[in-house]
Design an enzyme around this catalytic site. Sequence first.
Site, PDB file in Angstrom:
ATOM      1  CB  CYS A 142       6.162   0.062   0.013  1.00 14.52           C
ATOM      2  SG  CYS A 142       4.551  -0.214  -0.585  1.00 14.52           S
ATOM      3  CE  LYS A 163      -1.427  -2.098  -6.555  1.00 10.81           C
ATOM      4  NZ  LYS A 163      -0.907  -3.173  -7.488  1.00 10.81           N
ATOM      5  CB  SER A 192       2.138   0.413  -6.264  1.00  8.83           C
ATOM      6  OG  SER A 192       1.579  -0.854  -6.464  1.00  8.83           O
ATOM      7  CG  HIS A 235       7.151   1.844  -4.587  1.00 15.73           C
ATOM      8  ND1 HIS A 235       8.034   1.168  -3.892  1.00 15.73           N
ATOM      9  CD2 HIS A 235       5.709   1.257  -4.172  1.00 15.73           C
ATOM     10  CE1 HIS A 235       7.373   0.096  -3.295  1.00 15.73           C
ATOM     11  NE2 HIS A 235       6.153   0.288  -3.318  1.00 15.73           N
ATOM     12  CD  GLU A 237      11.479   2.319  -5.038  1.00  9.69           C
ATOM     13  OE1 GLU A 237      10.705   1.254  -4.711  1.00  9.69           O
ATOM     14  OE2 GLU A 237      11.352   3.266  -4.531  1.00  9.69           O
TER      15      GLU A 237
END
Length: 299
Positions: A142, A163, A192, A235, A237
Amino acid sequence: MPIIIPQDLPARRILDAESVFTLGDADARRQDIRALQVVVLNLMPTKVTTETQIARVLANTPLQVELTLIHTASYQPTHTDPEHLRNFYSTFDQIRDRQFDGLIVTGAPVETLPWLAVDYWSELTTILDWSREAVRSSLFICWGAQAALQHFHGIEKQTLPAKRFGVFWHHLRDRSSPLVRGHDDDFLVPVSRHTEVIAAEVLAQSQLQILAESSEAGLHLLWDADQHRTYLFNHPEYDADTLDREYRRDREKGLPIQLPLNYYPNDDPNQVPTVRWRSHAQLLYTNWLNYEVYQPLSR
């Protein structure tokens, strides 16, 4: 094989409850096995959550991996118990004389700040320069990926009008890398981000390959094969409830936040999200460990 983490690290209790194979560092020292040494620079305020997520995706391989957790010295984290940092984390100065097989740099909630306005920017660039000689392979996540791209390639992040938030379909663009071996053509990933990197600027750099991207969410995965650097903008994970916690946190703070797309069943935040990205996450991290960290070591 197990993931080796400190005996009393909270992540160990969580992972043991999930039947993830962990091994305390004291027990590992009694074994005659050369574990892969991976250092994690955890820049997230939710340190326990992040270290657990990373340990989980690194644990499900035939390779034994020992994690070393570090935090910045130039910025003192304010959302983490200082005792947790003292017990389980080191600073860069404490590990800079060591060699590591892998480095992971997490994201950080500083996306909209100019680089030099980030309190630990100078320290981070020092760590990135150190990694050229001290680390076999690096994985940047990220904002960590954006920071590393800027430092190594001069590619700037761009602020999004809103966002980018939700679970998005991504498509494999390039199958030549072992990082995506076994991946489906299309797969879901949690996103995100307030910022992005433009594909055209990446394509102008001959050593960078775009491995996966999304028509809605933009770039996902880049690879620098020669330097063994992997740039992961999203992301995989994340836990099932991570986007939910981010959504509710921002709403409580009165921040402008839309419902995460493609996440809640029927777009109803009162329903429990269904995880549809776990297998991709596990495969990506397993491939990184096997092909980028372990196999170059064994040649």
